[in-house]
Design an enzyme around this catalytic site. Structure first.
Site, PDB file in Angstrom:
ATOM      1  N   HIS A  10       0.806  -1.223   0.000  1.00 38.32           N
ATOM      2  CA  HIS A  10       0.000   0.000   0.000  1.00 38.32           C
ATOM      3  C   HIS A  10       0.835   1.267   0.000  1.00 38.32           C
ATOM      4  O   HIS A  10       0.281   2.360  -0.021  1.00 38.32           O
ATOM      5  CB  HIS A  10      -0.914   0.003   1.227  1.00 38.32           C
ATOM      6  CG  HIS A  10      -0.177   0.076   2.531  1.00 38.32           C
ATOM      7  ND1 HIS A  10       0.654  -0.922   2.967  1.00 38.32           N
ATOM      8  CD2 HIS A  10      -0.139   1.036   3.488  1.00 38.32           C
ATOM      9  CE1 HIS A  10       1.162  -0.592   4.140  1.00 38.32           C
ATOM     10  NE2 HIS A  10       0.716   0.589   4.473  1.00 38.32           N
ATOM     11  N   CYS A  11       2.166   1.151   0.014  1.00 31.34           N
ATOM     12  CA  CYS A  11       3.008   2.359   0.140  1.00 31.34           C
ATOM     13  C   CYS A  11       3.993   2.539  -1.002  1.00 31.34           C
ATOM     14  O   CYS A  11       3.943   3.528  -1.728  1.00 31.34           O
ATOM     15  CB  CYS A  11       3.762   2.333   1.468  1.00 31.34           C
ATOM     16  SG  CYS A  11       2.736   2.750   2.897  1.00 31.34           S
ATOM     17  N   ILE A  12       4.936   1.616  -1.147  1.00 33.96           N
ATOM     18  CA  ILE A  12       6.075   1.846  -2.035  1.00 33.96           C
ATOM     19  C   ILE A  12       5.669   2.035  -3.503  1.00 33.96           C
ATOM     20  O   ILE A  12       6.234   2.881  -4.187  1.00 33.96           O
ATOM     21  CB  ILE A  12       7.112   0.715  -1.887  1.00 33.96           C
ATOM     22  CG1 ILE A  12       7.580   0.640  -0.430  1.00 33.96           C
ATOM     23  CG2 ILE A  12       8.325   0.991  -2.776  1.00 33.96           C
ATOM     24  CD1 ILE A  12       8.553  -0.465  -0.165  1.00 33.96           C
ATOM     25  N   ASP A  29       3.299   5.868  -2.967  1.00 32.29           N
ATOM     26  CA  ASP A  29       3.720   7.108  -2.318  1.00 32.29           C
ATOM     27  C   ASP A  29       4.640   7.989  -3.164  1.00 32.29           C
ATOM     28  O   ASP A  29       4.487   9.218  -3.160  1.00 32.29           O
ATOM     29  CB  ASP A  29       4.392   6.794  -0.981  1.00 32.29           C
ATOM     30  CG  ASP A  29       3.403   6.256   0.042  1.00 32.29           C
ATOM     31  OD1 ASP A  29       2.217   6.138  -0.301  1.00 32.29           O
ATOM     32  OD2 ASP A  29       3.815   5.938   1.172  1.00 32.29           O
TER      33      ASP A  29
END
Length: 452
Positions: A282-284, A287
Site C-alpha cells: 500500500h506504500c512503495i 507514495d
C-alpha cells in the site's frame, strides 16, 4: 458580581492533556484495515477506551464478535479487548462526537492516471466535520503529499466554524506499519508527529507517547508528511537500483543475489536491498507518485523518482520474458497453451495482503499471451475484488499436489511464503522460474531452476 471567563485554547488543551495522561480519553480510529486495526488494538491494550469506525459493516461485526479478518492480528488478541469493553467497532459515525481523539487511517490510492486519490481522506474529514466538537484532537495517518493536512483536512473541519488551534487540535503522524514483521510491531516503531500549532503537537505527542516506544516531533504537519514519502521513496529508488543491476548482471552471467550477499558484509556504506518481480503493498508503489504530482505545482520534475518507478513497473514484463524464453529453450514449448502455476499472490511473504501485488499483473500478462494460469497461496485462498484487476476476483488457490506440480509446464515463484515446500517444488516441477532467490535459500540448485 463575579465575571465568568471563557476557557481559552490553553485551558481546552490542558483538559485533553490530562485525560490522555489518565488514559480516560476516548480514542476513535477511522479505517480498520492493516493500519487502523493494529493501532486500535494497541491503544486498547494500553488502557484507552477505543472505538473503531469503518463503512464496512462486515469488519465492525467481526470485531464486535471478537474475531479478526487480518491474518497477522489474531482473534485471540482482539477477543479479550472486546470482552473487557476497551475495544468496540461501529459503522455509525455519529459516535465520533463522543471521542476525545480521532485518528484517520483510510486508504490513499492512485487514480488510473497515477494521480493522488484523496477521496477517502476528504470524505472522512467531511464526516468528522459533521460531528466535530470543541476540545477534540484529530490526527491524519494516511500516506499523502505534503500539505494535505493543511489544505484538505483542516478546511473540511473548519466548516463547523470551529478553528484549528483554538477550538480543536489537528496533527499528522505517518503510519509505519510493516505487516507480518515480528520484530517491529506498532508499539516498537517510533512515531513522527507534526502538529498544526504548539498545542496540537504537544497533545499528539502525548497521545502517541502513551503507546509507542518513542515519539519524534516535526516542525509542521507538512514536514511529517514529507518524512513518510521520503522513507518510501528511499526504498523505491534502491529497489529500482537492484532491479536494474539484476538485469545487467544476468546478461553478464552474474548472480545479483550472490553479489548483494557479499556486498552486505561491508560494515559501512552499504545497505542491502533485493530485487523482485515488481513492487507491491500500500506504500512503495504509490507514495513516490504523490510527491511527483505535488512537485509539478512548483514547476519541478522528479526525474530520479519517476525513473525508479519506471524500472520497477517494468519488472513484471522482464519476468514474463524470462519465463517465455526459458519455456522455449528448455522445453521447446510456446507460452500459448502452456500451463503456468504461480506461487504466492500476496505482495510479501507470510501476509494475506494482495494490494498492488505484482502477482496479479503477472497472471494477466501470462493469460494475455495465451497461457493457462493457476495460482497457489496457502494464505490467500481466494482473490478478493480489486480496482485494477476486477475480473480476477473469485479465483481460488489450487492445491499444491504432486500431480499439479508435474502437470505444470512452469512454476513461477512470486511470493516466498514460509508455508510452501519449495524443495518439493524443485524436485517435481519441470521448470521453476524464481523471482525471489527462494530455491537457492532453500538449498535447491537443480538444473530446472531459472532466476528472474
Amino acid at each position: 458580581m463575579a465575571i465568568q471567563r471563557k476557557s481559552g485554547p490553553s485551558a481546552v488543551a490542558g483538559k485533553l492533556r490530562r485525560r490522555i495522561a489518565a488514559r480516560s480519553a476516548k480514542v476513535g480510529i477511522i479505517g480498520l484495515g492493516y493500519v487502523g486495526l493494529p493501532l486500535a488494538c494497541l491503544f486498547a491494550e494500553k488502557g484507552f477506551a477505543v472505538t473503531g469506525f469503518d463503512v464496512d459493516a462486515d469488519k465492525t461485526d467481526k470485531l464486535n464478535a471478537g474475531r479478526s479478518y487480518i491474518r497477522h492480528i489474531p482473534g485471540k488478541r482482539i477477543a479479550p479487548l472486546v470482552k473487557a469493553g476497551s475495544l468496540k467497532a461501529s459503522a455509525d459515525f455519529r459516535g465520533l462526537k463522543a471521542m476525545d481523539c480521532i485518528i484517520i487511517c483510510v486508504p490513499t490510492p492512485l487514480s488510473k492516471q497515477r494521480e493522488p486519490d484523496l477521496s477517502f481522506v476528504a470524505d472522512t474529514a467531511a464526516e468528522i466535520g459533521r460531528h466535530l466538537k470543541a476540545g477534540q484532537l484529530v490526527v491524519l495517518e494516511s500516506s499523502t503529499y505534503p500539505g494535505t493536512t493543511d489544505e484538505v483536512v483542516r478546511p473540511a473541519l473548519e466548516t463547523t466554524k470551529l478553528k484549528s488551534g483554538r477550538d480543536f487540535f489537528l496533527a499528522y503522524s505517518p503510519e509505519r506499519e510493516d505487516p507480518g514483521n515480528e520484530t517491529y510491531g506498532t508499539a516498537a516503531i517510533p512515531k513522527v508527529v507534526g502538529g498544526d500549532g504548539a498545542a496540537a503537537l504537544e497533545l499528539a505527542l502525548a497521545l502517541y507517547g502513551a503507546v509507542v516506544v518513542k515519539t519524534v516531533p516535526a516542525s509542521s504537519p507538512a514536514t511529517a508528511e514529507a518524512v513518510k514519502l521520503t522513507e518510501n521513496i528511499f526504498r523505491s529508488v534502491n529497489i529500482a537500483l537492484v532491479n536494474e543491476l539484476k538485469v545487467i548482471f544476468d546478461a553478464m552471467g552474474i548472480d545479483v543475489w550472490e553479489v548483494i550477499d557479499a556486498a552486505k558484509t561491508k560494515p559501512f556504506g552499504f545497505m542491502p536491498f533485493y530485487p523482485g518481480p515488481g513492487l507491491g503493498g500500500h506504500c512503495i508503489p504509490i507514495d513516490p507518485f504523490y510527491l511527483t504530482w505535488k512537485a509539478r505545482e512548483f514547476g519541478i520534475t522528479t526525474r530520479f523518482i519517476e525513473l525508479a518507478g519506471e524500472i520497477n513497473t517494468l519488472m513484471p514484463r522482464y519476468v514474463v520474458d524470462r519465463l517465455v524464453a526459458a519455456l522455449s529453450a528448455r522445453a521447446g514449448k510456446a507460452i500459448k497453451g502452456a500451463r503456468i502455476l504461480v506461487i504466492g499472490l500476496a505482495y510479501k511473504k507470510n501476509v494475506d495482503d494482495m494490494r498492488e501485488s505484482p502477482a496479479l499483473t503477472l497472471i494477466e500478462m501470462l493469460e494475455a499471451q495465451g497461457a493457462k494460469v493457476d495460482y497457489h497461496d496457502p494464505i490467500i485462498t481466494v482473490i478478493k475484488p480489486s480496482r485494477e484487476h476486477p475480473h480476477l476476483a473469485g479465483r481460488r488457490s489450487k492445491a499444491l499436489t504432486d500431480a499439479t506440480l508435474k502437470q505444470s509446464d512452469a512454476v513461477l515463484i512470486v511470493t516466498d511464503h514460509d508455508a510452501v515446500d519449495f524443495k518439493r517444488i524443485g524436485k517435481l516441477a519441470k521448470l521453476v522460474v524464481d523471482t525471489r532467490n527462494t530455491m537457492a535459500r532453500a538449498g535447491w540448485r537443480g538444473r530446472n531452476i531459472v532466476k528472474a
